[in-house]
Design a protein around this motif. Structure first.
Motif, mmCIF file in Angstrom:
data_model
loop_
_atom_site.group_PDB
_atom_site.id
_atom_site.type_symbol
_atom_site.label_atom_id
_atom_site.label_comp_id
_atom_site.label_asym_id
_atom_site.label_seq_id
_atom_site.Cartn_x
_atom_site.Cartn_y
_atom_site.Cartn_z
ATOM 1 N N LEU A 171 0.826 -1.206 0.000
ATOM 2 C CA LEU A 171 0.000 0.000 0.000
ATOM 3 C C LEU A 171 0.865 1.263 0.000
ATOM 4 O O LEU A 171 0.542 2.249 -0.677
ATOM 5 N N ILE A 172 1.963 1.246 0.731
ATOM 6 C CA ILE A 172 2.881 2.392 0.728
ATOM 7 C C ILE A 172 3.483 2.567 -0.668
ATOM 8 O O ILE A 172 3.595 3.697 -1.173
ATOM 9 N N ILE A 173 3.863 1.462 -1.295
ATOM 10 C CA ILE A 173 4.389 1.532 -2.669
ATOM 11 C C ILE A 173 3.334 2.109 -3.605
ATOM 12 O O ILE A 173 3.634 2.956 -4.461
ATOM 13 N N GLY A 174 2.086 1.674 -3.440
ATOM 14 C CA GLY A 174 1.004 2.234 -4.248
ATOM 15 C C GLY A 174 0.894 3.738 -4.082
ATOM 16 O O GLY A 174 0.678 4.469 -5.056
ATOM 17 N N ALA A 175 1.074 4.206 -2.853
ATOM 18 C CA ALA A 175 1.019 5.644 -2.594
ATOM 19 C C ALA A 175 2.130 6.375 -3.338
ATOM 20 O O ALA A 175 1.902 7.442 -3.934
ATOM 21 N N TYR A 176 3.334 5.811 -3.332
ATOM 22 C CA TYR A 176 4.451 6.468 -4.031
ATOM 23 C C TYR A 176 4.266 6.462 -5.540
ATOM 24 O O TYR A 176 4.565 7.457 -6.220
ATOM 25 N N ILE A 177 3.761 5.363 -6.094
ATOM 26 C CA ILE A 177 3.545 5.309 -7.543
ATOM 27 C C ILE A 177 2.509 6.345 -7.969
ATOM 28 O O ILE A 177 2.692 7.067 -8.959
ATOM 29 N N GLU A 178 1.422 6.450 -7.210
ATOM 30 C CA GLU A 178 0.383 7.425 -7.547
ATOM 31 C C GLU A 178 0.881 8.858 -7.354
ATOM 32 O O GLU A 178 0.570 9.741 -8.162
ATOM 33 N N ALA A 179 1.640 9.079 -6.297
ATOM 34 C CA ALA A 179 2.172 10.423 -6.044
ATOM 35 C C ALA A 179 3.131 10.840 -7.151
ATOM 36 O O ALA A 179 3.093 11.980 -7.630
ATOM 37 N N ARG A 180 3.994 9.909 -7.566
ATOM 38 C CA ARG A 180 4.940 10.248 -8.639
ATOM 39 C C ARG A 180 4.199 10.495 -9.946
ATOM 40 O O ARG A 180 4.552 11.420 -10.702
ATOM 41 N N SER A 181 3.172 9.712 -10.229
ATOM 42 C CA SER A 181 2.378 9.936 -11.438
ATOM 43 C C SER A 181 1.776 11.335 -11.426
ATOM 44 O O SER A 181 1.829 12.062 -12.426
ATOM 45 N N CYS A 182 1.214 11.707 -10.294
ATOM 46 C CA CYS A 182 0.592 13.022 -10.164
ATOM 47 C C CYS A 182 1.618 14.128 -10.388
ATOM 48 O O CYS A 182 1.375 15.091 -11.117
ATOM 49 N N PRO A 244 20.381 6.675 -13.428
ATOM 50 C CA PRO A 244 20.307 6.636 -14.897
ATOM 51 C C PRO A 244 19.437 5.490 -15.387
ATOM 52 O O PRO A 244 19.420 4.414 -14.800
ATOM 53 N N ASP A 245 18.705 5.727 -16.477
ATOM 54 C CA ASP A 245 17.868 4.713 -17.112
ATOM 55 C C ASP A 245 18.161 4.689 -18.603
ATOM 56 O O ASP A 245 18.242 5.743 -19.239
ATOM 57 N N GLU A 246 18.267 3.484 -19.154
ATOM 58 C CA GLU A 246 18.541 3.347 -20.582
ATOM 59 C C GLU A 246 17.308 3.617 -21.429
ATOM 60 O O GLU A 246 17.425 3.997 -22.597
ATOM 61 N N VAL A 247 16.111 3.402 -20.878
ATOM 62 C CA VAL A 247 14.879 3.591 -21.640
ATOM 63 C C VAL A 247 14.022 4.669 -20.989
ATOM 64 O O VAL A 247 14.063 4.848 -19.763
ATOM 65 N N LEU A 248 13.272 5.378 -21.801
ATOM 66 C CA LEU A 248 12.347 6.389 -21.287
ATOM 67 C C LEU A 248 10.996 5.748 -21.041
ATOM 68 O O LEU A 248 10.413 5.136 -21.938
ATOM 69 N N ARG A 249 10.511 5.872 -19.830
ATOM 70 C CA ARG A 249 9.192 5.407 -19.456
ATOM 71 C C ARG A 249 8.588 6.458 -18.527
ATOM 72 O O ARG A 249 9.277 7.360 -18.055
ATOM 73 N N PHE A 250 7.292 6.307 -18.245
ATOM 74 C CA PHE A 250 6.628 7.322 -17.424
ATOM 75 C C PHE A 250 7.205 7.391 -16.017
ATOM 76 O O PHE A 250 7.163 8.434 -15.368
ATOM 77 N N HIS A 251 7.767 6.274 -15.529
ATOM 78 C CA HIS A 251 8.357 6.286 -14.196
ATOM 79 C C HIS A 251 9.850 5.973 -14.235
ATOM 80 O O HIS A 251 10.406 5.492 -13.245
ATOM 81 N N SER A 252 10.489 6.247 -15.354
ATOM 82 C CA SER A 252 11.917 5.966 -15.455
ATOM 83 C C SER A 252 12.737 7.063 -14.788
ATOM 84 O O SER A 252 12.225 8.118 -14.408
#
Length: 257
Positions: A171-182, A244-252
């Protein structure tokens, strides 16, 4: 310049999210993501993210709102399209016509806070998924699968293996994913065309609520203060976002090279 009511509202929505996240999205990610040649890729990944968010919430409902021997009753995501969530009454009710199988699921589901919040979240994520697909179709962008970034798995690898610690961590991870998306919707929107700008801004309210719902549920499920785990995952999330990330993604993370 005087702030408009809309600008003030979104500033208020984003303030706790900025405080919650341990870092802002790096400027290098914004700079790459705003380039027109990456728009198709980002829209495809955005659609995938919305579907993954719905599936993750569906998994929580299946695991924590049904006894183990009844989990097979819960069908696929189409099930949620025929539900109406009534959070003020803390229950989930069917529409006027239910199949016999759907009625059996209703009879078995444990009516709790997680169920109410997750059903509403699933419905909204599926709606957002369809909205992204409509935008892609209008622009001639084909929907396809993409390799996932290391972001979600980089967080999930730290989930504890015993309960209720496991559900608290998820649930905490879910909160961080949603917060970062926002946060990223808000940062990226001004650099996009008018249609996408309006669309991403329109997502801010629901994404901000999803973050707070996940966090409140984590506190409810925990048998102790969750502050330490929230800080732990905040640090891990920031590491992933700034690496660093090799690919571009919405959460990269930061584009490599």
């Amino acid at each position: 310049m005087e702030s408009t009511p809309l600008h003030t509202e979104f500033s208020q929505l984003l303030a706790p999210i900025h405080k919650f996240l341990h870092c802002a999205t790096p400027a290098a990610w914004i700079e790459q993501a705003r380039q027109p040649e990456y728009l198709s890729l980002l829209l495809v990944d955005h659609a995938n993210c919305e579907m993954k968010a719905a599936m993750s919430a569906h998994s929580l409902v299946r695991r924590y709102c049904l006894p183990k021997e009844k989990r097979r009753l819960l069908p696929n995501l189409d099930f949620y399209k025929s539900l109406e969530a009534l959070p003020d009454k803390a229950e989930v009710l069917g529409k006027h016509v239910l199949t016999e199988d759907s009625q059996r699921v209703f009879d078995e589901l444990e009516k709790n806070a997680l169920l109410v919040k997750m059903v509403r979240l699933i419905q909204e994520e599926l709606h957002h998924f369809e909205q992204v697909l409509e935008i892609m179709t209008a622009r001639g962008i084909e929907y396809s699968t993409l390799s996932a970034s290391r972001y979600a798995q980089g967080l999930l690898r730290h989930v504890r293996t015993h309960e209720p610690a496991a559900v608290v961590d998820r649930l905490i991870i879910g909160a961080y994913i949603e917060a970062r998306s926002c946060e990223r919707f808000a940062r990226l929107a001004p650099h996009l065309d008018e249609e996408l700008n309006r669309f991403y801004v329109s997502l801010l309210r629901s994404e901000a609520r999803h973050y707070s719902d996940y966090l409140a549920l984590a506190a409810d499920y925990s048998d102790r203060d969750i502050g330490e785990r929230v800080a732990f995952f905040g640090a891990r999330e920031a590491e992933l976002i700034q690496a660093p990330d090799e690919v571009l993604r919405f959460h990269s993370g930061v584009p490599a090279g």
